[in-house]
Design an enzyme around this catalytic site. Structure first.
Site, mmCIF file in Angstrom:
data_model
loop_
_atom_site.group_PDB
_atom_site.id
_atom_site.type_symbol
_atom_site.label_atom_id
_atom_site.label_comp_id
_atom_site.label_asym_id
_atom_site.label_seq_id
_atom_site.Cartn_x
_atom_site.Cartn_y
_atom_site.Cartn_z
ATOM 1 N N CYS A 3 -74.468 -68.883 27.052
ATOM 2 C CA CYS A 3 -73.919 -69.383 25.781
ATOM 3 C C CYS A 3 -72.816 -68.429 25.346
ATOM 4 O O CYS A 3 -72.261 -67.705 26.185
ATOM 5 C CB CYS A 3 -75.015 -69.556 24.724
ATOM 6 N N ASN A 6 -75.169 -64.874 23.626
ATOM 7 C CA ASN A 6 -76.405 -64.477 24.331
ATOM 8 C C ASN A 6 -77.455 -63.904 23.381
ATOM 9 O O ASN A 6 -78.241 -63.047 23.734
ATOM 10 C CB ASN A 6 -76.118 -63.486 25.471
ATOM 11 N N CYS A 8 -78.821 -66.439 20.845
ATOM 12 C CA CYS A 8 -79.559 -67.597 20.305
ATOM 13 C C CYS A 8 -79.973 -68.571 21.403
ATOM 14 O O CYS A 8 -81.137 -68.628 21.792
ATOM 15 C CB CYS A 8 -78.729 -68.336 19.248
ATOM 16 N N ARG A 9 -79.011 -69.358 21.912
ATOM 17 C CA ARG A 9 -79.373 -70.463 22.802
ATOM 18 C C ARG A 9 -79.789 -70.000 24.198
ATOM 19 O O ARG A 9 -80.850 -70.403 24.705
ATOM 20 C CB ARG A 9 -78.197 -71.454 22.902
ATOM 21 N N SER A 10 -78.958 -69.176 24.845
ATOM 22 C CA SER A 10 -79.281 -68.842 26.245
ATOM 23 C C SER A 10 -80.510 -67.944 26.391
ATOM 24 O O SER A 10 -81.274 -68.121 27.355
ATOM 25 C CB SER A 10 -78.065 -68.276 26.991
ATOM 26 N N ASP A 119 -74.610 -74.795 18.396
ATOM 27 C CA ASP A 119 -74.721 -73.364 18.098
ATOM 28 C C ASP A 119 -75.399 -73.214 16.734
ATOM 29 O O ASP A 119 -74.843 -73.641 15.724
ATOM 30 C CB ASP A 119 -73.302 -72.781 18.074
HETATM 31 P P1 4NP Z 1 -75.324 -68.139 20.832
HETATM 32 O O1 4NP Z 1 -74.969 -68.124 19.276
HETATM 33 O O2 4NP Z 1 -74.013 -68.387 21.550
HETATM 34 O O3 4NP Z 1 -76.261 -69.295 20.959
HETATM 35 O O4 4NP Z 1 -75.932 -66.800 21.137
HETATM 36 C C1 4NP Z 1 -73.986 -67.296 18.720
HETATM 37 C C2 4NP Z 1 -74.310 -65.996 18.406
HETATM 38 C C3 4NP Z 1 -73.364 -65.177 17.822
HETATM 39 C C4 4NP Z 1 -72.100 -65.663 17.559
HETATM 40 C C5 4NP Z 1 -71.772 -66.950 17.891
HETATM 41 C C6 4NP Z 1 -72.726 -67.775 18.483
HETATM 42 N N1 4NP Z 1 -71.140 -64.833 16.931
HETATM 43 O O5 4NP Z 1 -70.046 -65.329 16.620
HETATM 44 O O6 4NP Z 1 -71.412 -63.640 16.692
#
Ligand code: 4NP
Length: 150
Positions: A3, A6, A8-10, A119
């Site tokens: 993702c 790294n 939340c989703r992955s 997201d």
């Molecule tokens: P992820 O979510 O891609 O599912 O881990 C996010 C976590 C942090 C951010 C964006 C998406 N960020 O902008 O910090």
């Protein structure tokens, strides 16, 4: 499992797969990474950890890392959560055999539709539960699809 951050989703996809393969005695190597390096070394977002914990999946031991070119040779399949991840991973690829390893996670549920796992980072808490339900179903179907291939 890839993702953006790294956190939340992955990591959830990684935790779900690790727990599912254990109960099915599959000897797969599973990891996750983010295309960005904002959170390198950090544990997953607490909201994601707590949502997963409610469903019996432990993510607390994970640490974020950035996706890199070696992942194309280290892994047989690379799963992205959305089209931005797809573009960023593809940019790092250097040949068609690498590119052929990249799949959309939700294509196991909706083949060919390239749908996004939303997201949840800037959204509401129920976004984390929605992501859990989506990834729980997608990882289950992924295992069914890959084990039926054999
Ligand atoms: P992820 O979510 O891609 O599912 O881990 C996010 C976590 C942090 C951010 C964006 C998406 N960020 O902008 O910090």
């Amino acid at each position: 499992m890839v993702c953006l951050g790294n956190i939340c989703r992955s990591p959830l996809a990684e935790g779900l797969l690790k727990s599912k393969i254990q109960s099915r005695n599959l000897n797969w190597t599973i990891d996750s990474a983010g295309t960005a390096n904002y959170h390198t070394g950090s544990p997953p977002d607490l909201r994601m950890v707590e949502t997963a914990q409610k469903h019996g999946v432990d993510l607390s031991f994970l640490k974020a890392r950035q996706f890199n070119k070696n992942d194309f040779s280290d892994f047989d399949r690379i799963y992205v959560m959305d089209s931005e991840n797809y573009r960023n991973v593809m940019k790092l690829s250097s040949n068609p055999s690498h590119q052929a390893k990249v799949f959309y996670m939700l294509d196991h549920l909706n083949p060919g539709e390239n749908l996004a796992v939303p997201d949840p980072y800037y959204g509401h808490l129920n976004g984390f539960e929605a992501v859990f339900q989506l990834l729980n179903n997608a990882t289950e179907q992924l295992i069914n699809d890959l084990t039926n291939d054999k």
